[in-house]
Design a protein around this motif. Sequence first.
Motif: not given
Length: 123
Positions: A12-13, A15-17, A84-85, A121
């Motif tokens: 995931v990038q 800031g993603g979840s 999250n985040s 991430v």
Amino acid sequence: QVQLVESGGGLVQAGGSLRLSCAASGLTFRRFAMGWFRQAPGKEREFVAAIAWKDGSTYYTDSVKGRFTISRDNTKSTVYLQMNSLTPEDTAVYYCAADRSEATIRHPIYDYWGQGIQVTVSS
């Protein structure tokens, strides 16, 4: 025998979840504290979050407070970790664990462990 099977990991990038799930079998799930730990390359396994079985109290390491949420569904024998985040510092293999005792809920000495699932991430 007891099995803990994690799912929901991946790439995931920042800031993603992601939402991790851990399905338990072979134990009386409602009587076990459940925890999530993680281990990054070259580092020791560290506590992330846990949820008690007696009253559902939750515990978090400081670096994830306000970003991660642990929850459990005793009817499905499943524990979740909503993340999250996400930041690159959250990259690690995440482990689900179950423990009869809540006295050492932040320590990686649980009775049973899953195989782990990779969370990566990207920045």
